[in-house]
Design a protein around this motif. Structure first.
Motif, short mmCIF file in Angstrom:
data_model
loop_
_atom_site.label_atom_id
_atom_site.label_comp_id
_atom_site.label_asym_id
_atom_site.label_seq_id
_atom_site.Cartn_x
_atom_site.Cartn_y
_atom_site.Cartn_z
N GLN A 20 0.86 -1.19 0.00
CA GLN A 20 0.00 0.00 0.00
C GLN A 20 0.89 1.23 0.00
OE1 GLN A 20 -1.63 1.09 3.72
NE2 GLN A 20 -2.11 3.08 2.81
N THR A 21 1.15 1.77 -1.17
CA THR A 21 2.17 2.82 -1.32
C THR A 21 1.62 4.24 -1.26
OG1 THR A 21 1.97 2.64 -3.72
CG2 THR A 21 3.67 1.29 -2.65
N GLU A 22 0.30 4.39 -1.21
CA GLU A 22 -0.30 5.73 -1.17
C GLU A 22 -1.26 5.86 0.01
OE1 GLU A 22 -2.24 6.36 -4.88
OE2 GLU A 22 -0.39 6.39 -6.06
N ASP A 23 -1.47 7.11 0.45
CA ASP A 23 -2.50 7.38 1.45
C ASP A 23 -3.85 6.93 0.90
OD1 ASP A 23 -0.57 8.54 3.00
OD2 ASP A 23 -1.24 10.60 2.69
N ILE A 24 -4.67 6.37 1.75
CA ILE A 24 -5.99 5.89 1.34
C ILE A 24 -7.07 6.65 2.11
CG2 ILE A 24 -7.58 3.93 1.30
CD1 ILE A 24 -5.37 3.69 -0.76
N GLU A 25 -7.95 7.32 1.37
CA GLU A 25 -9.09 8.00 1.99
C GLU A 25 -10.19 6.98 2.26
OE1 GLU A 25 -8.91 11.26 2.80
OE2 GLU A 25 -6.86 11.08 2.03
#
Length: 326
Positions: free
Chosen positions: A250-255
């Motif tokens: 999971q390489t990005e921020d998740i909203e």
């Protein structure tokens, strides 16, 4: 010999006299009140949260001692509060607001005796997929094996509301899975499910284990879908972000959205005891963050967010003192 025996008897009487006092603080001589917190099963997220809060209260209050109590879960906690078997309990805010108002599953069984303390934690919705699956948005869930949780779990009900929100039918648009929350991450790892819907503290231990062998990703809940989902959940959830690299893959921020976990008491609870509990909790929030990193997203601004049940006067008094309430 007689003098020796008299001295021993005198010392014993002195010790008995000291131990028979009402559990007061050694330094202050104040009485200590014992509270139990209704959580859920041993080792569950609610139990871990209750244990962490107990440590904070017990280390910082001279007049209150708290213990986390294993229970049958959030629904049983209502009856435990009503019967007086626990003094404070946890519930997710969505179910909590419904229970007080007697809506939906609580129709005819409104819990009018409960009073709010504050939101004590945030439990995000996590829709986990294997990174290799290339499922990046809710549209990609169509015709996939989507685990919704066991039918009697709150997770299953919330997953159903999510599907309604995105316009999917669980009979026609997905292959609905019914594995329990505890088995969901393993089902993803073992290729029994393409996506799993979880309500859990971050990080989820099962997802950490899965990601260590098969990197995972999370499907965001954002924009108009998030707004609609919140409205469909009676405005009892809040927006939040799961930071990048929470899980391998999971390489990005998740909203996403999160369910506040609210603490509550019976309306008859002592105002002074509730005030002491509330003040001790919030004045030592950093210690709770250190003890349980899953609470780091909790702030004073979120303490009363979305709570539709009247606050207990003891909690209300503290929040007015610090300016959170008018």
């Amino acid at each position: 010999m007689k003098k020796y025996l008299m001295l021993v008897v005198g010392l014993l009487l002195l010790l008995v006299g000291c131990s028979s006092e009402s559990g007061g603080n050694d330094e202050e001589g104040e009485d200590v009140t014992q509270w139990a917190m209704g959580t859920s099963s041993s080792g569950s997220s609610p139990y871990v949260l209750g244990s962490a809060i107990s440590n904070v209260i017990n280390e910082n209050s001279d007049t209150l001692n708290l213990s986390a109590q294993v229970t049958g879960g959030y629904e049983e906690n209502f009856s435990l509060i009503e019967s007086g078997n626990v003094e404070v309990a946890q519930q997710n805010l969505y179910q909590y607001n419904l229970a007080y108002s007697g809506k939906e599953v609580y129709e005819g069984e409104a819990k009018e005796n409960i009073r709010s303390l504050f939101n004590a934690s945030l439990m995000p919705v996590q829709i986990a997929v294997l990174d290799e699956s290339n499922i990046k948005s809710f549209e990609h869930l169509k015709e996939k094996r989507f685990n919704m949780g066991a039918p009697r779990q709150a997770t299953h009900n919330i997953a159903s509301i999510y599907l309604d929100t995105i316009g999917f039918s669980k009979e026609e648009d997905i292959v609905a899975g019914v594995q329990s929350t505890g088995d969901a991450a393993a089902a993803l790892r073992d290729d029994q499910q393409d996506a799993v819907f979880l309500l859990s503290n971050v990080p989820h231990s099962g997802l950490i284990e899965t990601a260590s062998t098969k990197p995972i990703d999370l499907v965001p809940i954002e924009g108009e879908i998030a707004d609609k989902f919140i409205a469909n959940l009676n405005n009892s959830v809040v927006k939040t972000t799961i930071p990048a690299d929470t899980y391998e893959g999971q390489t990005e921020d998740i909203e996403t959205v999160a369910f506040p976990i609210v603490l509550y008491v019976d309306e008859s609870a002592s105002e002074e005891e509730v005030y002491e509990f509330t003040k001790t909790f919030w004045e030592n929030l950093e210690q709770l963050h250190e003890t349980l990193p899953a609470t780091k997203s909790l702030t004073q601004e979120l303490a009363t967010e979305g709570v539709q049940v009247p606050f207990h006067p003891g909690a209300e008094r503290y929040f007015k003192e610090i300016g959170v309430m008018e």
